[in-house]
Scaffold this motif. Sequence first.
Motif, mmCIF file in Angstrom:
data_model
loop_
_atom_site.group_PDB
_atom_site.id
_atom_site.type_symbol
_atom_site.label_atom_id
_atom_site.label_comp_id
_atom_site.label_asym_id
_atom_site.label_seq_id
_atom_site.Cartn_x
_atom_site.Cartn_y
_atom_site.Cartn_z
ATOM 1 N N MET A 239 0.826 -1.208 0.000
ATOM 2 C CA MET A 239 0.000 0.000 0.000
ATOM 3 C C MET A 239 0.860 1.257 0.000
ATOM 4 N N TRP A 271 -4.580 6.849 -5.870
ATOM 5 C CA TRP A 271 -4.982 6.019 -4.727
ATOM 6 C C TRP A 271 -6.396 5.504 -4.974
ATOM 7 N N GLY A 289 -6.733 -1.990 -3.286
ATOM 8 C CA GLY A 289 -7.291 -1.864 -1.943
ATOM 9 C C GLY A 289 -7.721 -3.157 -1.299
ATOM 10 N N MET A 334 3.659 3.647 5.847
ATOM 11 C CA MET A 334 3.256 4.952 5.315
ATOM 12 C C MET A 334 4.104 6.074 5.909
ATOM 13 N N GLN A 356 -4.698 9.006 3.298
ATOM 14 C CA GLN A 356 -5.516 8.228 2.372
ATOM 15 C C GLN A 356 -6.762 9.002 1.942
ATOM 16 N N THR A 357 -7.377 9.704 2.855
ATOM 17 C CA THR A 357 -8.552 10.514 2.518
ATOM 18 C C THR A 357 -8.213 11.547 1.459
ATOM 19 N N PRO A 366 0.406 9.229 -5.968
ATOM 20 C CA PRO A 366 0.987 8.999 -4.642
ATOM 21 C C PRO A 366 2.495 9.248 -4.600
#
Length: 459
Positions: A239, A271, A289, A334, A356-357, A366
Amino acid sequence: MAEYRPETTILGLGDAFYDAVEAARFPQHVVRFRNDRAAASVGLDGLSDEAWIDHFGRFTPLPGSLPQPLALRYHGHQFRTYNPDLGDGRGFLFAQVRDDRGRLMDLGTKGSGTTPYSRFGDGRLTLKGAVREILATEMLEALGVTTSRTFSVIETGEALTRNDEPSPTRAAVLVRLNHSHIRYGSFQRHAFHQDRESLAKLVDYCLAHLAPEASGPTPVAALIDHAVKGAARLAAQYMAAGFVHGVLNTDNINITGESFDYGPWRFAPAWDAGFTAAYFDHAGLYAFGRQAEALQWNLFQLGGALRLIAETDELKGPLEAFPQRYRAALSDAMLGRLGVKRLGSAEDEALVAAIQTALVATQMDPDRFFFDWRGGVRRGASVADHHYSHDAFSEFLRLVPDFATSAPSHDYWADADPCTMLIDEVESLWAPIAERDDWAPLHAKIAAIRRMGEAHREP
């Protein structure tokens, strides 16, 4: 440079676990890639090109290691359908060695010829497939993902016919360096045959040689706990890297939690949880995801196999711990890529959620985001400034000052753009090879990726 330390540990398992095979004979051997950095970690970087071809193109045994290649036996779930007809079909375990950390490492192949498990395949690998695996492993290693390394690629002079690319196409044989080729499907095979003795023997082998640090009230509990930790870490690293493996079948997941075997991989341009790598993944089972879900499902299949020699209670605790371990690993991955120190579980998870939002809402690249904000503080103007003024970034901008560290010093961070590896660039790197045998762009890209890796390893 590490000392060369050959091993034959796998032979202790016995022939219920593998078949001795012979490598294909190829009409030519042209070294296209030799990973001397990886070779140095196992004491093999001093080989001449002639010796390199002899061992990794003709597969003359390495001194003191395996006397003959071994095609490993395994089963597996492929897109959640059980297949008992698997096994090394176009590869084999060529040698075992110790690396500079003392770990047992496998030198395994791809495209080395047919085996008893080839299932009507030709046992070969396209040169383009080998180039794609080089790019995947180099990029993932640079981004801190626990991955196999492409050790060698030798063009073999054969012409292959494939349905999914222009044919005839050039062929190659690839060697990868892996911390084990023991897969979840290796355990599934023995459970399928109700072979308790072999299953227990495989557990003991893994604990002794691949996971000596694992702990638990029983050997099976220790091994499943080790597997859960590795899978949670790997899902989180995928991720943070924006990576989609594409084929997370149980025969493609090894017991050490090290990513390997790259087919239809992709790096996500945004993303997007639904982004898939494989054109045949129509249901999005292994979408970006859903990779944590896929790895957790695979763990339950491993647990189901081990249930033949263990009580449910031995497996239940580690398996149920996966979500919690994944969340912690996601914060590690992350914030590690962001280049900031963790503050505490709640604070870390809040920042990860804010990232992420924002990335979902803006659909920005990203790679650009992590490049701009490395160290927690954006440096100078960016082509993504219009994204950072978006309301979706407000929570991230509120939280990130608490995590910010000093700006990194490597000159990579002064570049105008991040080093990336989207599918268009993969094709652009292959085109000069296919059209005029020009390897310079590929080698330049590898150098650029490794430079990025150096920058990411800064404290």
